[in-house]
Enzyme design. Structure first.
Site, PDB file in Angstrom:
ATOM      1  N   ALA A  67      42.544  59.405  66.009  1.00  0.00           N
ATOM      2  CA  ALA A  67      42.565  58.238  65.124  1.00  0.00           C
ATOM      3  C   ALA A  67      41.119  57.773  64.963  1.00  0.00           C
ATOM      4  O   ALA A  67      40.273  58.029  65.836  1.00  0.00           O
ATOM      5  CB  ALA A  67      43.423  57.143  65.736  1.00  0.00           C
ATOM      6  N   GLY A 112      45.108  61.487  68.320  1.00  0.00           N
ATOM      7  CA  GLY A 112      46.013  61.569  67.173  1.00  0.00           C
ATOM      8  C   GLY A 112      46.049  62.961  66.544  1.00  0.00           C
ATOM      9  O   GLY A 112      47.031  63.330  65.900  1.00  0.00           O
ATOM     10  N   GLU A 115      48.439  64.884  68.592  1.00  0.00           N
ATOM     11  CA  GLU A 115      49.774  64.349  68.262  1.00  0.00           C
ATOM     12  C   GLU A 115      50.246  64.829  66.889  1.00  0.00           C
ATOM     13  O   GLU A 115      51.440  65.059  66.685  1.00  0.00           O
ATOM     14  CB  GLU A 115      49.716  62.816  68.323  1.00  0.00           C
ATOM     15  CG  GLU A 115      49.516  62.325  69.754  1.00  0.00           C
ATOM     16  CD  GLU A 115      49.151  60.848  69.847  1.00  0.00           C
ATOM     17  OE1 GLU A 115      48.144  60.443  69.207  1.00  0.00           O
ATOM     18  OE2 GLU A 115      49.855  60.108  70.541  1.00  0.00           O
ATOM     19  N   GLU A 135      42.866  59.204  75.199  1.00  0.00           N
ATOM     20  CA  GLU A 135      43.051  57.765  74.967  1.00  0.00           C
ATOM     21  C   GLU A 135      42.774  56.893  76.183  1.00  0.00           C
ATOM     22  O   GLU A 135      42.245  55.790  76.058  1.00  0.00           O
ATOM     23  CB  GLU A 135      44.476  57.483  74.461  1.00  0.00           C
ATOM     24  CG  GLU A 135      44.710  57.883  73.017  1.00  0.00           C
ATOM     25  CD  GLU A 135      45.163  59.317  72.845  1.00  0.00           C
ATOM     26  OE1 GLU A 135      45.047  60.118  73.805  1.00  0.00           O
ATOM     27  OE2 GLU A 135      45.631  59.655  71.746  1.00  0.00           O
TER      28      GLU A 135
END
Ligand code: CO8
Length: 261
Positions: A67, A112, A115, A135
């Site tokens: 992200a 992300g 993911e 993270e």
């Protein structure tokens, strides 16, 4: 054709290739990328000429490096939750897409990005692919499905190790633990993904879609409910041209001609 700012979507011979296109930011997922991703997925879902979706990143370095941290940095708790909810909704849309999906992982797949690959059905990695969930080093947790899809795919112990340590792993290790289906030379990545897509497309599109639905929805149920779902989808296919053609072709010793040809 829709013009996107942060991604490209090309379609040819039954295969759509969706490329996250912010190479200077290593394809980091901004809100705009997620918004465009949802539009592109809707376009693919309803396109009768697309039978497989390949998802990849632009440039030679990254699939998606996570992200967008610069955009996330100033969020408060509500905004953080909403960003996670939106990302989870987009990735669930990808996971539940009618067509099978292949992540062609061309470099870093972090946070992300890992993911995003997890929300695809199949993952093929270039030799330089690197996976990780960093993270906890940023004071957060994986928020686009990593705490749920990673343990379901590679097992609880290994997922906890990767998430708690935030360590990146190379393609060969990702293959060894079942995070990658295949590792190939970087220059062959898209051709290999297309070759896998073509193998899938030799089969009945409704058979493939039905299999995807049975696996994905069945994994949310207990075994007896999931088996009932399998029987339901199995039965429904007997009312389709695909079943008639597939079985007729076998009996007549010829190749089946399904609607995707
Ligand atoms: N966000 C924003 N910018 C990024 C990101 C990112 N995730 N990753 C890379 N960039 C930018 C860099 O800042 C740099 O920009 P600039 O040229 O302006 O300085 C550019 O991309 C190139 O990157 P580097 O110079 O850092 O390239 P290196 O080869 O030195 O390093 C790495 C490559 C190792 C991939 C490094 O860029 C890195 O560590 N990136 C961050 C990886 C990361 O921590 N990802 C996880 C982010 S958090 C996340 O994904 C949570 C998902 C769930 C959200 C839930 C919502 C609440």
């Amino acid at each position: 054709m829709t013009e996107y700012k942060t991604l490209t979507l090309e379609k040819s011979e039954g295969i759509a290739i969706l490329k996250i296109n912010r190479p200077k930011m290593l394809n980091a997922l901004s809100l705009e990328v997620l918004q465009e991703l949802t539009l592109a997925l809707d376009a693919v879902e309803i396109d009768p000429f697309v039978h497989v979706l390949i998802l990849t990143g632009s440039g030679e370095k990254a699939f998606v490096a996570g992200a967008d941290i610069t955009e996330m940095k100033e969020k408060n708790a509500i905004e953080g939750r909403d960003f996670s909810l939106f990302g989870n909704a987009v990735f669930s849309k990808l996971e539940q897409l009618r067509q099978p999906t292949i992540a062609a992982v061309n470099g870093f797949a972090l946070g992300g990005g890992c993911e995003l690959a997890l929300a695809c059905d199949i993952r093929i990695g270039a030799e330089n692919a690197k996976f990780g969930q960093p993270e906890v080093g940023l004071g957060i947790i994986p928020g686009f499905g990593g705490t749920q899809r990673l343990p379901r795919l590679i097992g609880i112990g290994k997922a906890k190790e990767l998430i708690y340590t935030g360590t990146n792993i190379a393609a060969e290790e990702a293959y060894r633990i079942g995070l990658l289906n295949k590792v190939v030379a970087a220059e062959e990545l898209i051709d290999e993904a297309k070759a896998m897509a073509e193998k899938v497309m030799k089969n009945s599109p409704l058979g493939v879609e039905g299999s995807k639905k049975a696996i994905n929805q069945g994994l949310q149920m207990n075994l007896q409910q999931a088996l009932a779902l399998e029987s339901e989808i199995f039965g429904a296919l007997f009312a389709t041209e695909d079943q008639k053609e597939g079985m007729a072709a076998f009996i007549e010793k010829r190749k089946a001609q399904f609607g995707n040809k």
